[in-house]
Design an enzyme around this catalytic site. Structure first.
Site, PDB file in Angstrom:
ATOM      1  N   CYS A 144       0.838  -1.196   0.000  1.00 39.32           N
ATOM      2  CA  CYS A 144       0.000   0.000   0.000  1.00 39.32           C
ATOM      3  C   CYS A 144       0.880   1.256   0.000  1.00 39.32           C
ATOM      4  O   CYS A 144       1.648   1.452  -0.916  1.00 39.32           O
ATOM      5  CB  CYS A 144      -0.996  -0.034   1.153  1.00 39.32           C
ATOM      6  SG  CYS A 144      -2.407   1.086   0.889  1.00 39.32           S
ATOM      7  N   LYS A 165     -12.767   7.833  -1.605  1.00 37.62           N
ATOM      8  CA  LYS A 165     -11.975   6.707  -1.120  1.00 37.62           C
ATOM      9  C   LYS A 165     -12.340   5.428  -1.861  1.00 37.62           C
ATOM     10  O   LYS A 165     -13.521   5.105  -2.023  1.00 37.62           O
ATOM     11  CB  LYS A 165     -12.217   6.516   0.381  1.00 37.62           C
ATOM     12  CG  LYS A 165     -11.365   5.434   1.025  1.00 37.62           C
ATOM     13  CD  LYS A 165     -11.633   5.348   2.521  1.00 37.62           C
ATOM     14  CE  LYS A 165     -10.728   4.336   3.192  1.00 37.62           C
ATOM     15  NZ  LYS A 165     -10.967   4.249   4.657  1.00 37.62           N
ATOM     16  N   SER A 194      -8.467  -0.166   0.418  1.00 41.47           N
ATOM     17  CA  SER A 194      -8.809   0.892   1.364  1.00 41.47           C
ATOM     18  C   SER A 194      -7.761   1.992   1.239  1.00 41.47           C
ATOM     19  O   SER A 194      -6.730   1.961   1.910  1.00 41.47           O
ATOM     20  CB  SER A 194      -8.851   0.339   2.797  1.00 41.47           C
ATOM     21  OG  SER A 194      -9.148   1.367   3.713  1.00 41.47           O
ATOM     22  N   HIS A 236      -4.796  -4.915  -0.196  1.00 40.14           N
ATOM     23  CA  HIS A 236      -4.537  -5.564   1.086  1.00 40.14           C
ATOM     24  C   HIS A 236      -4.946  -7.028   1.127  1.00 40.14           C
ATOM     25  O   HIS A 236      -5.902  -7.397   1.813  1.00 40.14           O
ATOM     26  CB  HIS A 236      -5.235  -4.788   2.195  1.00 40.14           C
ATOM     27  CG  HIS A 236      -4.670  -3.425   2.420  1.00 40.14           C
ATOM     28  ND1 HIS A 236      -3.494  -3.210   3.106  1.00 40.14           N
ATOM     29  CD2 HIS A 236      -5.113  -2.202   2.029  1.00 40.14           C
ATOM     30  CE1 HIS A 236      -3.235  -1.911   3.147  1.00 40.14           C
ATOM     31  NE2 HIS A 236      -4.194  -1.281   2.497  1.00 40.14           N
ATOM     32  N   GLU A 238      -3.440  -9.088   2.820  1.00 39.86           N
ATOM     33  CA  GLU A 238      -3.151  -9.541   4.186  1.00 39.86           C
ATOM     34  C   GLU A 238      -4.300  -9.293   5.152  1.00 39.86           C
ATOM     35  O   GLU A 238      -4.295  -9.808   6.275  1.00 39.86           O
ATOM     36  CB  GLU A 238      -1.886  -8.861   4.719  1.00 39.86           C
ATOM     37  CG  GLU A 238      -2.060  -7.456   5.274  1.00 39.86           C
ATOM     38  CD  GLU A 238      -2.139  -6.374   4.202  1.00 39.86           C
ATOM     39  OE1 GLU A 238      -2.225  -5.182   4.575  1.00 39.86           O
ATOM     40  OE2 GLU A 238      -2.098  -6.715   2.999  1.00 39.86           O
TER      41      GLU A 238
END
Length: 313
Positions: A144, A165, A194, A236, A238
């Protein structure tokens, strides 16, 4: 083979309960093999959550991983206890001064993407980290904001502020199915997103970078920087099943305007439990990264930055 962790680290018990192979440091010292030394430069506020997420992924391979937690030298975290930081983290200045080398390094994101890179309080030291990876780390993985910072510093690629966003789970296309990092990947990939910023595919390609996974909606997601032995992922894999929910609930509770994360809750209903539909690809990606490190890193770790041995040739 297991991932080696201090048995007092919170992640140790969490992963052991999940069935991940973990081993205390005293047990690993008795094995006559060279484990892969993987560092995590953790820039996230919730250190324990983040270190557990990445330990889960890199500890799921057949190889023994010697996991090291690293922090910025002068930046004080307000969300994790000083006792935890003192017990398990070393400042980068100490790591650099020791001269030690790593087979892999993960650089996490940070919730500071609204700032220009040069306005980040630890930017000068982070530049030192990124330069240091070129001589002391065999393969670096920027996640990110961490990946955006690497693309900017090493290749001059800027980040761009989004009008709204990018928040939710977005479909992505596998653009390089022959890449060893995408071994076993589907043609269509779901990834949690995000962020308030983006990197642009045309600017990536102009800088000589290879986009491996991308989306028409939210742009490039996984990028290979072969010249700097690095990967950048802007989303993401993870994340836990409820990480986006935690972010959404936090903003709702604070009265911060936020949209329901796209394609995350069943029927977009935030009263229902979200389903994890990215876990398998998360394990594939990080397992493939560890495999590539194993196949190409020198057995003598002191040769990192000077030479490499690719067992496939």
């Amino acid at each position: 083979m297991p991932i080696t962790l201090p048995d007092t680290l919170p992640a140790y018990d969490v992963l052991a309960r999940e069935g991940v192979m973990v081993m205390p440091e005293r047990g690993a010292a008795q094995q006559d093999i060279r484990p892969l030394r993987i560092g995590l430069l953790n820039l996230m506020p919730k250190k324990i959550q983040t270190e557990t997420q990445f330990a889960r992924l890199i500890g799921a391979t057949p190889l023994q991983i010697d996991f090291h937690l690293i922090r910025m030298s002068d930046h004080e975290t307000r969300n994790t206890s000083a006792e935890h930081m003192e017990a398990f983290y070393r400042p980068f200045s100490e790591v650099a001064a020791s001269g030690e080398k790593f087979d892999g390094l993960l650089i996490t994101g940070a919730p500071i993407e609204h700032l220009d890179f040069e306005d980040v309080t630890y930017w000068d030291e982070l530049k030192q980290v990124m330069d240091w990876t070129q001589t002391h780390v065999h393969s670096t993985f920027g996640i990110c904001w961490g990946g955006m910072a690497m693309a900017y510093h090493l290749n001059g690629v800027p980040k761009h502020i989004l009008d709204a966003k990018a928040f939710g789970c977005f479909r992505h296309q596998n653009k390089a199915p022959a890449s060893p990092y995408l071994r076993g990947f589907s043609d269509d990939v779901l990834m949690p997103v995000s962020r308030w910023t983006e990197m642009r595919e045309d600017e990536m390609r102009a800088a000589g970078l290879k986009v491996l996974i991308g989306s028409d909606e939210v742009g490039p997601a996984l990028v290979e920087d072969a010249a700097h032995r690095a990967l950048y992922v802007f989303n993401h894999f993870e994340y836990d099943s409820d990480t986006l929910k935690q972010e959404y609930d936090r903003d709702v509770d604070a009265g911060t305007p936020i949209n329901v994360p796209v394609n995350y809750y069943p029927e977009d209903d935030p009263t229902r439990a979200p389903l994890n539909r990215w876990r398998s690809h998360a394990h594939l990606l990080y397992g493939n990264w560890i495999s590539e490190i194993y196949l190409t890193t020198p057995f003598d770790i002191e040769l990192i930055g000077e030479a490499s041995t690719d067992l496939r040739r």
